[in-house]
Design a protein around this motif. Structure first.
Motif, PDB file in Angstrom:
ATOM      1  N   ILE A  49       1.101  -1.389   0.182  1.00  0.00           N
ATOM      2  CA  ILE A  49       0.117  -0.037  -0.112  1.00  0.00           C
ATOM      3  C   ILE A  49       0.853   1.482  -0.027  1.00  0.00           C
ATOM      4  O   ILE A  49       1.549   1.335   0.833  1.00  0.00           O
ATOM      5  N   PHE A  50       0.657   2.310  -1.434  1.00  0.00           N
ATOM      6  CA  PHE A  50       1.609   3.565  -1.157  1.00  0.00           C
ATOM      7  C   PHE A  50       0.772   4.089  -0.691  1.00  0.00           C
ATOM      8  O   PHE A  50      -0.782   4.967  -1.077  1.00  0.00           O
ATOM      9  N   ASP A  51       1.413   5.742  -0.094  1.00  0.00           N
ATOM     10  CA  ASP A  51       0.413   6.793  -0.681  1.00  0.00           C
ATOM     11  C   ASP A  51       1.063   7.233  -1.656  1.00  0.00           C
ATOM     12  O   ASP A  51       1.772   7.364  -1.999  1.00  0.00           O
ATOM     13  N   PHE A  52       0.165   8.317  -2.574  1.00  0.00           N
ATOM     14  CA  PHE A  52      -0.114   8.608  -3.445  1.00  0.00           C
ATOM     15  C   PHE A  52       0.900  10.346  -3.670  1.00  0.00           C
ATOM     16  O   PHE A  52       2.184  10.508  -3.793  1.00  0.00           O
ATOM     17  N   ASP A  53       0.549  11.179  -2.501  1.00  0.00           N
ATOM     18  CA  ASP A  53       1.080  12.808  -2.320  1.00  0.00           C
ATOM     19  C   ASP A  53       2.741  12.286  -1.340  1.00  0.00           C
ATOM     20  O   ASP A  53       2.447  12.035  -0.567  1.00  0.00           O
ATOM     21  N   THR A  59      -1.893  -0.772  -3.873  1.00  0.00           N
ATOM     22  CA  THR A  59      -2.481  -0.080  -4.287  1.00  0.00           C
ATOM     23  C   THR A  59      -2.458   1.150  -3.642  1.00  0.00           C
ATOM     24  O   THR A  59      -1.229   1.262  -3.227  1.00  0.00           O
ATOM     25  N   ILE A  60      -3.428   2.247  -3.544  1.00  0.00           N
ATOM     26  CA  ILE A  60      -2.712   3.279  -3.452  1.00  0.00           C
ATOM     27  C   ILE A  60      -4.174   3.867  -2.343  1.00  0.00           C
ATOM     28  O   ILE A  60      -4.974   3.848  -2.007  1.00  0.00           O
ATOM     29  N   ALA A  61      -3.548   4.353  -1.127  1.00  0.00           N
ATOM     30  CA  ALA A  61      -3.831   4.608   0.379  1.00  0.00           C
ATOM     31  C   ALA A  61      -3.822   6.732   0.616  1.00  0.00           C
ATOM     32  O   ALA A  61      -2.468   6.898  -0.005  1.00  0.00           O
TER      33      ALA A  61
END
Length: 136
Positions: free
Chosen positions: A14-18, A114-116
């Motif tokens: 799980i990745f953060d976007f910003d 995925t992105i959180a």
């Protein structure tokens, strides 16, 4: 990647976007400064605005304006969201160097990701599509 000979599903990342996948600092800071100006609040510097990246919008405005009237915060947040969505057409976040290659390598080696994010789904669609163009 050494040690990934077996391409079976390795799990979910799980990745953060910003600030992790996408360089959105300019968009966030510009939007915050525009929202502050539209709300006729005292000007804040780029560094001050950038220091709030990652906080929920209400927290950003409380941090930047500790004495703000609580009833103004929802209006500030809505102004920010509107301007942010308008700015997405003009200021497109770009992937940090190596991100696309890394995602491709992870996928090739059986990882799902995925992105959180605290952002709305719509505000993530365009930037993440450009990050995943390697899939085609």
């Amino acid at each position: 990647m050494e040690g990934f000979e077996d391409k079976q599903n390795r799990g979910l990342i799980i990745f953060d976007f910003d600030g992790t996948l996408g360089d959105t600092r300019r968009n966030i800071v510009t939007t915050m400064q525009m929202a502050i100006k539209e709300m006729q609040l005292p000007e804040r510097s780029e560094a001050e605005c950038a220091s709030t990246i990652g906080l929920p919008l209400a927290g950003c405005f409380r941090t930047l304006f500790p004495d703000i009237q609580e009833e103004l915060i929802p209006q500030c947040a809505e102004t920010y969201r509107r301007i942010f969505n308008e700015n997405l057409q003009k200021i497109t976040p770009e992937a940090f160097p190596g991100v696309v290659k890394t995602l491709k390598t992870l996928k090739e080696h059986g990882f799902a990701f995925t992105i959180a994010s605290s952002r709305s789904r719509n505000s993530l669609m365009e930037p993440t599509i450009s990050l995943t163009e390697w899939k085609n």
